[in-house]
Design an enzyme around this catalytic site. Structure first.
Site, PDB file in Angstrom:
ATOM      1  N   ARG A  38      -6.778  -0.536  -3.508  1.00 48.67           N
ATOM      2  CA  ARG A  38      -6.042   0.264  -2.527  1.00 48.67           C
ATOM      3  C   ARG A  38      -4.574   0.327  -2.954  1.00 48.67           C
ATOM      4  O   ARG A  38      -3.705  -0.328  -2.392  1.00 48.67           O
ATOM      5  CB  ARG A  38      -6.191  -0.353  -1.136  1.00 48.67           C
ATOM      6  CG  ARG A  38      -7.577  -0.128  -0.516  1.00 48.67           C
ATOM      7  CD  ARG A  38      -7.739   1.316  -0.045  1.00 48.67           C
ATOM      8  NE  ARG A  38      -9.095   1.648   0.341  1.00 48.67           N
ATOM      9  CZ  ARG A  38      -9.581   1.523   1.578  1.00 48.67           C
ATOM     10  NH1 ARG A  38      -8.845   1.027   2.529  1.00 48.67           N
ATOM     11  NH2 ARG A  38     -10.817   1.907   1.833  1.00 48.67           N
TER      12      ARG A  38
ATOM     13  N   SER B 188     -12.387   5.915   1.244  1.00 46.70           N
ATOM     14  CA  SER B 188     -11.475   6.654   2.113  1.00 46.70           C
ATOM     15  C   SER B 188     -11.961   8.078   2.357  1.00 46.70           C
ATOM     16  O   SER B 188     -11.942   8.567   3.488  1.00 46.70           O
ATOM     17  CB  SER B 188     -10.068   6.689   1.499  1.00 46.70           C
ATOM     18  OG  SER B 188      -9.478   5.411   1.513  1.00 46.70           O
TER      19      SER B 188
END
Length: 366
Positions: free
Chosen positions: A121, A132
């Site tokens: 991330r 995501s």
């Protein structure tokens, strides 16, 4: 380099890892794209759509024989691995932390494997982050399904017959799915409340119009952009703070997951007993055990007058968009890993290091 796109075999999953639009981009970059026959049918992509952009539609056995890289969405199965050849490169969501036996089986083939769910991330990996892109759709779809399931409308409505007060929606977990759920519910006119153990999400939730239910912070925060498991004391205090909103909510959406571990239980059966009759809970963490006690994956159960829906939601129900987004993530990932259509193998580079689970038959992470 030949990239093989496999048809998903997991029950109920209608997606395909590479859409015709993404296949066109790969062909333009000089890759050969081989697509299993009917791989995109369930996502509304015909075999001829792939033919038109220069991809080659082939039988499953031929994809395994001829491809250098094998791409799919769900983890490779034991049947898949029987066809995998030494030296091939596998790319999918492997969930390697909770699937050690699968990783051992992959290593035994002598193949190399990247796990898309292990994407770091970090800002430069955002356009490769399949969790995501898929969670974004899950948040949206959960609200739409919830709006259909509850027996009230979302917005304030003033009529000659009287005023209808807006529904109350509570979101657990303010990650990608939670933020999209907040935005969607707010656009539809609901009163939205949200909670998360990560205090850094407060501003994000409030910027979308949600009321953030906060608990005195004792240092709970994310690890590498992912939520971590809360302490018992914090979980207890959070539950007490959220109860008032939970018991008043018409729709509750839970999204809290911890990578590689069972999802935390955020709503107990005792709490369900005190919720409004006719309320609906959509548990997007059902695949990891569920955030709501008693939720079951892909099933709807009614307990104490509350409808509990365990679901993964987005990938199945909006497969055309989900496939496009997953495919673009894969395209960006391949562009990052390769140069002149060959893998660079920069093993210490953060994105490569984070996602490369098995290299040439040797397990790197477990």
């Amino acid at each position: 380099m030949k990239i093989g796109v496999l048809k998903e075999t997991q029950k109920g999953d209608n997606r395909v890892a590479i859409s015709p639009n993404i296949a066109k981009l790969l062909v333009a970059k000089g890759f050969e794209v081989l697509v299993e026959e009917d791989a995109g049918i369930a996502s509304s992509f015909k075999n001829s759509d792939y033919d038109l952009v220069g991809a080659v539609v082939k039988y499953r056995s031929d994809i395994f024989k001829e491809s250098n890289v094998l791409i799919k969405i769900n983890p490779f199965t034991e049947d898949d691995l029987k066809l995998v050849q030494k030296g091939q490169i596998l790319m999918s969501q492997l969930y390697y932390l909770s699937n050690p036996k699968l990783i051992e089986s992959i290593a035994a083939t002598g193949a190399t494997a990247f796990s898309m769910d292990a994407m770091p991330r970090i800002s430069r990996a955002q356009d490769m982050d399949v969790l995501s892109s898929q969670s974004n759709l899950a948040g949206y779809k959960a609200v739409i399904v919830g709006a259909n399931e509850i027996t009230r409308i979302f917005p304030l409505m003033m009529t000659a017959a009287g005023t209808i007060i807006p529904s109350k929606v509570l979101i657990y977990g303010i990650g990608v799915a939670g933020l999209q759920a907040i935005a969607t519910a707010k656009r539809l006119g609901a009163v939205v409340m949200a909670t998360d153990i990560r205090m850094e999400t407060k501003e994000q939730a409030e910027s979308l119009g949600a009321k953030f239910i906060s608990v005195d912070n004792t240092g709970e925060e994310s690890e590498g952009g992912y939520a971590k498991e809360a302490s018992e004391d914090y979980a207890r205090r959070q539950k007490e703070a959220v109860n008032k909103s939970l018991f008043e909510a018409d729709l509750v959406i839970t999204t809290a997951m911890v990578p590689g571990r069972k999802a935390p239980v955020l709503i107990t059966e005792e709490q369900v007993k005190q919720m409004k009759n006719g309320a609906v809970i959509i548990d997007l963490a059902a695949a990891q055990g569920g955030n709501c006690e008693g939720s079951e994956l892909d099933r709807t159960v009614i307990k104490h007058g509350v409808k509990i829906m365990g679901s993964t939601m987005a990938p199945v129900s909006v497969s055309t968009n989900a496939s496009e987004l997953y495919g673009k993530n894969m395209y960006n990932f391949l562009m990052h890993l390769t140069e002149n259509n060959q893998f660079k193998w920069e093993l210490e580079e953060e994105i490569t290091d984070g996602t490369l689970i098995v290299h040439e038959g040797k397990i790197r992470k477990n």
